[in-house]
Design an enzyme around this catalytic site. Structure first.
Site, PDB file in Angstrom:
ATOM      1  N   LYS A 186     -17.607  -6.900   7.332  1.00 34.42           N
ATOM      2  CA  LYS A 186     -16.292  -7.523   7.261  1.00 34.42           C
ATOM      3  C   LYS A 186     -15.603  -7.318   8.608  1.00 34.42           C
ATOM      4  CE  LYS A 186     -12.390  -7.085   4.043  1.00 34.42           C
ATOM      5  NZ  LYS A 186     -11.940  -6.363   2.843  1.00 34.42           N
ATOM      6  N   HIS A 209       0.840  -1.208   0.000  1.00 36.96           N
ATOM      7  CA  HIS A 209       0.000   0.000   0.000  1.00 36.96           C
ATOM      8  C   HIS A 209       0.875   1.258   0.000  1.00 36.96           C
ATOM      9  CE1 HIS A 209      -2.842  -2.748   2.442  1.00 36.96           C
ATOM     10  NE2 HIS A 209      -3.451  -2.566   1.292  1.00 36.96           N
ATOM     11  N   SER A 258      -2.443  -7.818   2.908  1.00 42.67           N
ATOM     12  CA  SER A 258      -2.729  -7.714   4.342  1.00 42.67           C
ATOM     13  C   SER A 258      -3.095  -9.081   4.897  1.00 42.67           C
ATOM     14  CB  SER A 258      -3.891  -6.748   4.592  1.00 42.67           C
ATOM     15  OG  SER A 258      -3.551  -5.454   4.184  1.00 42.67           O
ATOM     16  N   ARG A 266      -2.063  -6.202  -8.443  1.00 48.14           N
ATOM     17  CA  ARG A 266      -0.974  -7.174  -8.289  1.00 48.14           C
ATOM     18  C   ARG A 266      -1.073  -8.279  -9.319  1.00 48.14           C
ATOM     19  NH1 ARG A 266      -2.783  -7.753  -2.191  1.00 48.14           N
ATOM     20  NH2 ARG A 266      -4.654  -7.246  -3.354  1.00 48.14           N
TER      21      ARG A 266
HETATM   22  P1  ADP Z   1      -9.629  -3.876   0.191  1.00 45.05           P
HETATM   23  O1  ADP Z   1     -10.204  -4.170   1.517  1.00 45.05           O
HETATM   24  O2  ADP Z   1     -10.405  -2.872  -0.642  1.00 45.05           O
HETATM   25  O3  ADP Z   1      -9.169  -5.073  -0.604  1.00 45.05           O
HETATM   26  P2  ADP Z   1      -6.890  -3.367   0.840  1.00 45.05           P
HETATM   27  O4  ADP Z   1      -6.573  -2.579   2.050  1.00 45.05           O
HETATM   28  O5  ADP Z   1      -6.564  -4.821   0.868  1.00 45.05           O
HETATM   29  O6  ADP Z   1      -8.372  -3.043   0.528  1.00 45.05           O
HETATM   30  O7  ADP Z   1      -6.185  -2.755  -0.449  1.00 45.05           O
HETATM   31  C1  ADP Z   1      -6.388  -1.427  -0.890  1.00 45.05           C
HETATM   32  C2  ADP Z   1      -5.779  -1.267  -2.291  1.00 45.05           C
HETATM   33  O8  ADP Z   1      -4.390  -1.565  -2.229  1.00 45.05           O
HETATM   34  C3  ADP Z   1      -6.338  -2.193  -3.354  1.00 45.05           C
HETATM   35  O9  ADP Z   1      -6.379  -1.479  -4.587  1.00 45.05           O
HETATM   36  C4  ADP Z   1      -5.323  -3.299  -3.452  1.00 45.05           C
HETATM   37  O10 ADP Z   1      -5.323  -3.891  -4.738  1.00 45.05           O
HETATM   38  C5  ADP Z   1      -4.067  -2.502  -3.221  1.00 45.05           C
HETATM   39  N1  ADP Z   1      -2.972  -3.348  -2.730  1.00 45.05           N
HETATM   40  C6  ADP Z   1      -2.963  -4.147  -1.659  1.00 45.05           C
HETATM   41  N2  ADP Z   1      -1.777  -4.774  -1.508  1.00 45.05           N
HETATM   42  C7  ADP Z   1      -0.999  -4.334  -2.543  1.00 45.05           C
HETATM   43  C8  ADP Z   1       0.327  -4.629  -2.985  1.00 45.05           C
HETATM   44  N3  ADP Z   1       1.096  -5.507  -2.320  1.00 45.05           N
HETATM   45  N4  ADP Z   1       0.794  -4.004  -4.084  1.00 45.05           N
HETATM   46  C9  ADP Z   1      -0.007  -3.149  -4.765  1.00 45.05           C
HETATM   47  N5  ADP Z   1      -1.271  -2.830  -4.419  1.00 45.05           N
HETATM   48  C10 ADP Z   1      -1.765  -3.419  -3.329  1.00 45.05           C
END
Ligand code: ADP
Length: 160
Positions: free
Chosen positions: A42, A18, A129, A91
């Site tokens: 969630k 992120h 995450s 990703r």
């Molecule tokens: P959500 O609950 O909407 O999935 P996240 O907190 O998991 O939210 O992710 C928010 C954004 O960050 C999403 O667009 C996700 O694709 C992106 N993201 C998460 N991990 C990575 C990563 N390792 N590299 C690039 N983008 C990421």
């Protein structure tokens, strides 16, 4: 007009993936609002207050980043905040398919809003995450996967 982007997510917890997307997108926008979605359906691993505090710690000295929590539709948040852009990270092709559906639905609801995708940096393409939470649940070390500033705090707040 100021170019404002919303980067929505649950950040449970924020990872280096992120952080990398946000920092790489900074030169493109005047402001990035990192928006922590409160999703009643969630159940999160970390409490909302901790997730917000960690985002503040990581971006506190970055004047173009604003942290906030929100509930409801992301496009409604964008309208309230005068943001025309939604920023997302990609990703894998699975991310793309998932994001495409959401992006198209957001476009149908609010045609002015554009979703902008940044490809994940290769070193973070396998990072999520949920993997970080799995490692923590099993007593592992996630220092390499979360921002330096918050690694100790994250480990300190884990209940195994
Ligand atoms: P959500 O609950 O909407 O999935 P996240 O907190 O998991 O939210 O992710 C928010 C954004 O960050 C999403 O667009 C996700 O694709 C992106 N993201 C998460 N991990 C990575 C990563 N390792 N590299 C690039 N983008 C990421």
């Amino acid at each position: 007009m100021k170019k404002i982007a919303v980067f929505p997510g649950s950040f449970d917890p924020i990872t280096r993936g992120h952080e990398s997307i946000i920092r790489r997108a900074l030169p493109v926008f005047d402001e990035i609002i990192v928006a922590l979605g409160e999703n009643a359906e969630k159940k999160s691993y970390f409490p909302l207050d901790s997730r917000l505090k960690w985002l503040e710690l990581v971006f506190g000295d970055e004047p173009k980043v604003r942290i906030m929590k929100y509930s409801g539709l992301t496009v409604d948040l964008c309208t309230r905040m005068n943001a025309v852009y939604i920023l997302r990270g990609l990703r894998t092709s699975a991310d793309f398919e998932f994001e495409r559906t959401i992006g198209l639905m957001n476009k149908a609801i609010s045609p002015v809003i554009e979703t902008i995708f940044f490809l994940s940096a290769p070193e973070y393409a396998a990072l999520s995450s949920s993997v970080v939470r799995d490692i923590l649940r099993n007593g592992g070390d996630v220092s390499k996967f979360v921002p330096d500033k918050i690694a100790r705090e994250i480990h300190g707040s884990v209940s195994l």
